[in-house]
Design an enzyme around this catalytic site. Structure first.
Site: not given
Length: 469
Positions: A66, A68, A70-71, A74, A202
């Site tokens: 799906l 990217k 933040s970490h 997905v 964030d």
């Protein structure tokens, strides 16, 4: 610039031994959880087998990819034979980094570097859940490297960032933008009003996801802090966030507060109003704050609006929303509004923007009817004044026309006598026995005297026009 990066070590460690108690009394995984996500009721958090996640994502194939986060990456997952469609966040951790983190956690007593972003998100979302405005947690699992993978609700309509800045899709209109802003404000208010409060740290348009009913949901809690600003665990957490949204007064761990989220929300609100990115080097100045706030202070609200959709029908709405955004991005944290104030202000804006067309038409009709009634009252007033004036004129003319001669002074007879009264006549004002005068008889002597009619000046009348004899 190291503090501006979103790395694993910048996540909070709120080491709570109770939050992993997500199993039933027998110690086995809770497999009796609800299998479907109700619209208003969330299922119990489940612990999935890693093999089930592998099968649900087709081995983390490109077809399931799906995007990217933040970490990490997905992936779309189909669980329980397709009954649950979810998104799996796979944290990108190298083995040395994970090993160092485990070694550090084994020797510390709860500092801010113990949890990975995935573990932090599991801890936050297991306590703060909202079906309306947050991307909620469904479950989690552990891979072969002891890294946590989290399973969250699937949002089929992408992110707010894509809606605002993608050239391939039509940008959302004002009604939808104001609706998104209000939903996100309620999401941040939910975090800040929880006990203890949660600071997201964030907030940005790419972390806002749109569900199947086109509602905005706030997600990605990897950097979130749970607790009060004076807590030791929060004070030892280094600043983190996304460049362009980061509060300029957040320079040290002790500077973090809920007002840091208010600043980030203000940046996102300017992004919603203008359609410009938080930082865009194609413009000068590149910062949306440096460009928009001076225009708002000078009252040039129209120039801040997204040119692709024009200005809203109610100019008051854009003035209120732009002024609110300018208040949120003030350099002094104490001068920024709380999220409760932001929610109330956006509710007023939404009422102006989302006014029903039927009620708008009815309101216009009522206004037209009131204008017509006012015009009719004015015409009646003018007509009554004309009638009164005409009546006064008629009375004045009638008074002039009703004047009659009652007597003719200064009439002299042949003997020189004066002030002899004459009988009234409607046509002449006196009666006469002959054309040359009148005859007077003396009762004592029996003599008859002819008296000549002297010249008498009479007032004008409409029936005579004037008379002199």
């Amino acid at each position: 610039m190291g503090y501006l990066s979103c790395n694993a070590e910048s996540a909070i460690a709120t080491c709570d031994p109770n939050y992993w108690d997500l199993k039933n009394k027998n110690g086995s995984p809770n497999t009796r959880s609800r299998r479907t996500i109700h619209k208003h009721k969330l299922p119990q958090i489940r612990e999935f087998e890693y093999s089930d996640i592998i099968a649900a994502t087709k081995g983390f194939s490109s077809d399931s990819f799906l995007g990217k986060g933040s970490h990490g990456s997905v992936y779309k997952a189909s669980l329980d034979n397709g009954k649950i469609i979810a998104a799996v966040k796979k944290t990108k951790f190298s083995k040395p980094a994970a090993a160092n983190l485990r070694n550090h956690a084994a020797n510390c007593r709860g500092c801010a570097k113990c949890n990975s972003p995935a573990e932090n998100e599991i801890e936050i979302l297991s306590r703060v859940r909202d079906t309306r405005c947050l991307v909620n947690l469904i479950g989690f699992c552990t891979d072969s490297n002891d890294n946590k993978l989290i399973v969250v609700e699937y949002m089929p309509n992408g992110s707010l960032y894509d809606l605002l800045h993608s050239s391939s899709t039509r940008p959302p209109g004002w009604k939808r933008r104001v609706r998104f802003a209000l939903q996100l404000a309620k999401a941040v208010q939910t975090l800040h009003s929880s006990n203890p409060p949660v600071i997201h740290r964030d907030i940005k348009s790419s972390n806002v996801l749109i569900d199947e009913e086109w509602n905005a949901r706030l997600g990605d809690f990897g950097l979130a802090l749970r607790g009060h600003a004076e807590d030791v665990r929060i004070k030892c957490t280094p600043p983190a966030g996304t460049f362009g949204y980061l509060d300029p007064s957040y320079l040290a761990p002790g500077d973090v507060s809920t007002k840091s989220d208010v600043f980030s929300f203000g940046i996102m609100l300017l992004e919603i109003i203008s359609g410009r990115k938080a930082i865009d080097v194609n413009y000068s100045p590149p910062s949306v704050v440096d460009w928009a706030v001076p225009l708002i202070k000078h009252g040039e609200f129209i120039r801040v609006c997204d040119r692709r959709i024009g200005t809203p029908s109610d100019p008051t709405a854009i003035r209120q929303m732009a002024a609110l955004a300018a208040r949120c991005v003030r350099s002094t944290a104490e001068k920024r509004p709380s999220m409760s104030e932001v929610v109330e202000c956006l509710k007023v804006v939404r009422k102006r923007i989302h006014w029903s067309p039927i009620w708008k038409s009815l309101k216009q009709r009522v206004a037209r009817a009131e204008n017509m009634q006012a015009l009719a009252r004015k015409e009646m007033h003018d007509a009554s004044e004309e009638v009164v004036s005409a009546r006064k004129t008629v009375k004045a003319v009638s008074r002039r026309n009703s004047r009659k001669v009652s007597s003719v002074p200064g009439v002299e007879c042949e003997s020189g006598h004066r002030n002899h009264r004459m009988a009234r006549s409607k046509s002449m004002g006196c009666s006469s026995s002959s054309a040359g005068g009148f005859v007077r008889r003396n009762t004592k002597t029996g003599m008859t005297v002819r008296v000549k009619m002297p010249v008498a000046k009479l007032n004008k009348s409409r029936s005579m026009g004037g008379l002199a004899s």
